[in-house]
Scaffold this motif. Sequence first.
Motif, short mmCIF file in Angstrom:
data_model
loop_
_atom_site.label_atom_id
_atom_site.label_comp_id
_atom_site.label_asym_id
_atom_site.label_seq_id
_atom_site.Cartn_x
_atom_site.Cartn_y
_atom_site.Cartn_z
N HIS A 17 29.59 31.77 35.91
CA HIS A 17 30.25 32.65 34.93
C HIS A 17 29.36 32.98 33.73
O HIS A 17 29.70 33.83 32.92
CB HIS A 17 31.53 31.99 34.40
N ARG A 75 33.79 37.63 35.25
CA ARG A 75 34.23 36.26 35.55
C ARG A 75 35.39 36.28 36.55
O ARG A 75 35.44 35.47 37.47
CB ARG A 75 34.68 35.57 34.27
N ASP A 76 36.30 37.23 36.36
CA ASP A 76 37.42 37.35 37.31
C ASP A 76 36.89 37.71 38.70
O ASP A 76 37.39 37.20 39.71
CB ASP A 76 38.40 38.43 36.83
N ASP A 96 35.47 34.64 40.33
CA ASP A 96 36.56 33.74 40.78
C ASP A 96 37.18 34.25 42.08
O ASP A 96 37.45 33.47 43.00
CB ASP A 96 37.64 33.63 39.70
N SER A 97 37.41 35.56 42.14
CA SER A 97 38.06 36.08 43.35
C SER A 97 37.12 36.01 44.55
O SER A 97 37.55 35.73 45.67
CB SER A 97 38.57 37.51 43.13
N THR A 114 37.12 32.34 45.72
CA THR A 114 38.37 32.02 46.41
C THR A 114 38.38 32.65 47.80
O THR A 114 38.76 32.01 48.79
CB THR A 114 39.57 32.56 45.59
N ARG A 126 38.65 27.31 32.98
CA ARG A 126 38.57 28.31 34.05
C ARG A 126 38.15 27.65 35.37
O ARG A 126 38.72 27.92 36.43
CB ARG A 126 37.55 29.39 33.67
N LEU A 165 39.97 26.99 39.34
CA LEU A 165 39.37 27.54 40.56
C LEU A 165 39.13 26.45 41.60
O LEU A 165 39.23 26.69 42.82
CB LEU A 165 38.04 28.20 40.17
#
Lengths: 221, 222
Positions: B147, B155-156, B159-160, B163, B181, B185
Amino acid sequence: MRDVLLVAAKDLRIERRSRIGTAQVLPFALLVLLLFAFALDPDRGLLEAATPGLFWVTVLFSAVLALQRNFGIEAEDGIIDALRLCGMAPSSIYFGKVLALVVQLFALEFVLVIAVAVFYNLEFNGIPLLVVISLAATLGIAATGSIYGALSARLRSRDTLLPLLMLPLLAPVLISATRGSEIALRGEVGTGWSWAALLGLFASTYLIVGAVLFSPLLEDA
Amino acid sequence: MGRFPALAGVDLDVSDSQIVLLSGHNGAGKSTLLRLCAGLVPLASGSAVVLGNDLGKSRSAVRRRVGLLGHETFLYEDLTVRENLDFWSRAAGATKEDGLSALDRLGVASRLHDVNVRGLSAGQRRRVSFAAMICRRPELWLLDEPHAGLDAAGRDTVDSLVTEAAAHGATVLFVSHELDRADALADRHLVIDSGIIVDETRRADTSTTDSDSVPLGAIPDA
């Protein structure tokens, strides 16, 4: 072969983009030739006799500059780690870098030959032999230089260490290329081919050594 | 690893599809553990098995199957974004299209594709580095502060992607200092101190069994 061309094309693209070769290495080489011309001008006979040696010394010094740049870019931003991770065979990376260097040096030599003709007022004989000698000598310089370029890539002292390591080893190339070029320029082509063969043998040997050694060199770089 | 081993006595098993957070002070050995898992650092002693390959015997087999996002960009500054992605994707056996698709996933605007990396901001470089890593479709993601330098949207996106990668079977080890954060995760959170794992927490809904466990490494005292 695909990876060899990929690496070579990448190196040549970086070179074209950064213009280190055209803006720094080429002017340096021309300046060296010009300074020799000034220094030896009073004795035209000596200048003419020394031309092959001066030409190849200039090529060698220019090759050191090109090599420092060529391997310097691999030492930046963790590129060597990325190369180790990407799965390409180390020998492919080695041959790709040698190929890119040969192209750059051959282009440099072409311009230097024109400069020699202009500055030294030299007539060229035995052109086919000169071309073969240039190709074999350039391959030898690139093959040897790429081994030592990888060896010194991550060293802080690489700029000074590389010529110290490389130049003594390239003495046979300098001697053979100079002798062969002298003979070609005199028009006695027959005996010149043995020097060309010697250069070819040297280049082949170092290409094989480089292909074998590049993997451990990349690990330690 | 020199006279002062960066890792000493780390004993770690990570399952397929797990997302594991490594945290700890600077110099604790987190980045060294990632580099070791990537096959970039030789084992001084002990043993480590990554993706079924013994790192003591062959590290090259592991390297082509992992993706490492480090502190360095792994990018050529004098090449454009497109040229970098083209080179690294083809070097790893992927296609040009894989590289462009990865740039798209990371939200790198198409107007930046023909810009030299030298001209990018730190955050943009981070996105391009990430794209260069994922276009290889690695089975093990090793992310050192993924990040860092990114804006909220970036950053989002990271994360996605993490995942999604885990959902498709990839294993993710990542280092972060942004614990709020990162904890959200991760399936597991390991705290490293002086080269040793000193604490571990698992997310409540994470269930792992020994049968699907893939040992990442066991490195006894050097």
